[in-house]
Motif scaffolding. Structure first.
Motif, PDB file in Angstrom:
ATOM      1  N   ASN A  42      46.133  47.732  14.459  1.00  0.00           N
ATOM      2  CA  ASN A  42      45.577  46.890  13.398  1.00  0.00           C
ATOM      3  C   ASN A  42      46.104  45.455  13.424  1.00  0.00           C
ATOM      4  O   ASN A  42      45.807  44.675  12.519  1.00  0.00           O
ATOM      5  CB  ASN A  42      45.873  47.521  12.035  1.00  0.00           C
ATOM      6  CG  ASN A  42      45.174  48.853  11.853  1.00  0.00           C
ATOM      7  OD1 ASN A  42      44.057  49.045  12.331  1.00  0.00           O
ATOM      8  ND2 ASN A  42      45.819  49.793  11.189  1.00  0.00           N
ATOM      9  N   SER A  43      46.869  45.110  14.457  1.00  0.00           N
ATOM     10  CA  SER A  43      47.475  43.788  14.554  1.00  0.00           C
ATOM     11  C   SER A  43      46.707  42.923  15.551  1.00  0.00           C
ATOM     12  O   SER A  43      45.662  43.304  16.065  1.00  0.00           O
ATOM     13  CB  SER A  43      48.931  43.921  15.007  1.00  0.00           C
ATOM     14  OG  SER A  43      48.985  44.258  16.395  1.00  0.00           O
ATOM     15  N   PHE A  44      47.280  41.761  15.864  1.00  0.00           N
ATOM     16  CA  PHE A  44      46.687  40.845  16.839  1.00  0.00           C
ATOM     17  C   PHE A  44      46.874  41.322  18.277  1.00  0.00           C
ATOM     18  O   PHE A  44      46.308  40.737  19.209  1.00  0.00           O
ATOM     19  CB  PHE A  44      47.304  39.456  16.700  1.00  0.00           C
ATOM     20  CG  PHE A  44      48.793  39.427  16.898  1.00  0.00           C
ATOM     21  CD1 PHE A  44      49.356  39.454  18.174  1.00  0.00           C
ATOM     22  CD2 PHE A  44      49.647  39.396  15.810  1.00  0.00           C
ATOM     23  CE1 PHE A  44      50.730  39.456  18.358  1.00  0.00           C
ATOM     24  CE2 PHE A  44      51.026  39.386  15.984  1.00  0.00           C
ATOM     25  CZ  PHE A  44      51.561  39.420  17.259  1.00  0.00           C
ATOM     26  N   ILE A  45      47.677  42.353  18.498  1.00  0.00           N
ATOM     27  CA  ILE A  45      47.946  42.851  19.855  1.00  0.00           C
ATOM     28  C   ILE A  45      46.626  43.196  20.545  1.00  0.00           C
ATOM     29  O   ILE A  45      45.737  43.822  19.963  1.00  0.00           O
ATOM     30  CB  ILE A  45      48.855  44.095  19.800  1.00  0.00           C
ATOM     31  CG1 ILE A  45      50.259  43.718  19.308  1.00  0.00           C
ATOM     32  CG2 ILE A  45      48.922  44.802  21.144  1.00  0.00           C
ATOM     33  CD1 ILE A  45      51.064  42.861  20.263  1.00  0.00           C
ATOM     34  N   ASP A  46      46.498  42.793  21.814  1.00  0.00           N
ATOM     35  CA  ASP A  46      45.244  43.003  22.542  1.00  0.00           C
ATOM     36  C   ASP A  46      45.147  44.374  23.192  1.00  0.00           C
ATOM     37  O   ASP A  46      44.055  44.949  23.277  1.00  0.00           O
ATOM     38  CB  ASP A  46      45.077  41.918  23.616  1.00  0.00           C
ATOM     39  CG  ASP A  46      44.895  40.540  23.012  1.00  0.00           C
ATOM     40  OD1 ASP A  46      43.924  40.348  22.256  1.00  0.00           O
ATOM     41  OD2 ASP A  46      45.725  39.655  23.286  1.00  0.00           O
ATOM     42  N   GLY A  69      40.968  57.598  16.990  1.00  0.00           N
ATOM     43  CA  GLY A  69      39.969  56.582  17.306  1.00  0.00           C
ATOM     44  C   GLY A  69      40.535  55.248  17.742  1.00  0.00           C
ATOM     45  O   GLY A  69      39.918  54.195  17.513  1.00  0.00           O
ATOM     46  N   PHE A  70      41.691  55.252  18.401  1.00  0.00           N
ATOM     47  CA  PHE A  70      42.284  53.995  18.856  1.00  0.00           C
ATOM     48  C   PHE A  70      41.392  53.322  19.893  1.00  0.00           C
ATOM     49  O   PHE A  70      40.863  53.971  20.794  1.00  0.00           O
ATOM     50  CB  PHE A  70      43.669  54.238  19.463  1.00  0.00           C
ATOM     51  CG  PHE A  70      44.715  54.647  18.462  1.00  0.00           C
ATOM     52  CD1 PHE A  70      45.099  53.793  17.451  1.00  0.00           C
ATOM     53  CD2 PHE A  70      45.308  55.900  18.532  1.00  0.00           C
ATOM     54  CE1 PHE A  70      46.067  54.157  16.535  1.00  0.00           C
ATOM     55  CE2 PHE A  70      46.278  56.279  17.615  1.00  0.00           C
ATOM     56  CZ  PHE A  70      46.655  55.404  16.605  1.00  0.00           C
ATOM     57  N   SER A  71      41.260  52.017  19.774  1.00  0.00           N
ATOM     58  CA  SER A  71      40.449  51.266  20.735  1.00  0.00           C
ATOM     59  C   SER A  71      41.280  50.397  21.667  1.00  0.00           C
ATOM     60  O   SER A  71      40.771  49.899  22.672  1.00  0.00           O
ATOM     61  CB  SER A  71      39.462  50.362  19.985  1.00  0.00           C
ATOM     62  OG  SER A  71      40.148  49.386  19.209  1.00  0.00           O
ATOM     63  N   LYS A  72      42.568  50.195  21.353  1.00  0.00           N
ATOM     64  CA  LYS A  72      43.381  49.256  22.131  1.00  0.00           C
ATOM     65  C   LYS A  72      44.285  49.928  23.152  1.00  0.00           C
ATOM     66  O   LYS A  72      44.935  49.233  23.933  1.00  0.00           O
ATOM     67  CB  LYS A  72      44.234  48.402  21.188  1.00  0.00           C
ATOM     68  CG  LYS A  72      43.425  47.460  20.303  1.00  0.00           C
ATOM     69  CD  LYS A  72      44.342  46.586  19.459  1.00  0.00           C
ATOM     70  CE  LYS A  72      43.554  45.611  18.596  1.00  0.00           C
ATOM     71  NZ  LYS A  72      44.456  44.759  17.782  1.00  0.00           N
TER      72      LYS A  72
END
Length: 238
Positions: A42-46, A69-72
């Motif tokens: 949920n942070s700015f981490i890509d 459901g993680f997308s990163k």
């Protein structure tokens, strides 16, 4: 600045004295590992690289990662025999265009957006930083027989936490150098215990200390579970 988080969850957690690895133990109905992963998601981490025991990868993928459901999460990586072996494997799995890397212990569930922002600002300015907090207690060094030898200046003593954050190409090169010189360093009595020490030992930058949080605890023993539950309850009431 493209950012990658390497989340380390390959440890055995022997001090927890449980048949379940500590990173999968439930705290307030949720696996410990999920707390940090959700914060990074949920942070700015890509992107996120998750380092796990090899035998757990499929189970964690099917039962924790996919249901959440993680997308990163870019890769699930098998850990090494020591912490710094695991870090190196995580670094090697990051995207080549990563500019800053946040190395975090998955057993620290209370990393926050504020901590991540402070670390990002510091790595942009100084190139290397670790989060931590000033110690509250008097610290003494002992002699070999267990007697107090020296009292450390508390005003200059910090408890070091994670994430520890670096410019990616630099820390990757240093970890590769560490792999080549591991035996030599051990023969000299140099035992690398965290990522900042890699920079301190082999690099050319000073590592900036940045405020973390006293809530940013590491879950190591059963007592820490009780403390973590109290932190969650306090946060939920805020």
């Amino acid at each position: 600045m493209k950012t990658t988080a390497i989340v380390l969850a390959a440890g055995s957690g022997s001090r927890m004295k449980s048949s379940v690895r500590k990173q999968y133990m439930e705290i307030m109905g949720k696996p410990l590992l999920l707390y940090a992963l959700e914060e990074f998601e949920n942070s700015f981490i890509d992107e996120i690289i998750l380092v796990l025991p090899a035998e757990d990868i499929q189970h964690i993928k099917e039962n924790i990662i996919e249901p959440a459901g993680f997308s990163k999460i870019k890769a699930l990586v098998s850990g090494g025999s020591t912490r710094y072996h695991s870090v190196r494997l995580g670094l090697e799995a990051a995207s080549e265009d990563t500019e800053a890397v946040f190395i975090h212990d998955g057993a620290r569930p209370f990393v926050s957006s504020d901590i991540l922002e402070r670390a990002l600002d510091a790595v942009k300015e100084f190139g290397a930083c670790v989060v931590g907090m000033p110690v509250k207690d008097t610290i003494k060094l002992s002699d070999e027989n267990g007697f107090a030898k020296t009292t450390v200046d508390r005003a200059r003593t910090w408890m070091i936490q994670t994430p520890q954050t670096f410019l990616y190409p630099e820390i990757l090169d240093l970890y590769e150098e560490l792999a080549r010189r591991e035996s030599e360093l051990l023969d000299r009595g140099i035992n690398i215990t965290d990522d900042a020490m890699v920079m301190e030992t082999l690099g050319k930058r000073k590592v900036k200390l940045v405020d973390g949080s006293y809530d940013n605890i590491k879950i190591t023993t059963p007592d820490d579970i009780i403390l973590a539950e109290s932190i969650i309850k306090r946060k939920n009431q805020a």
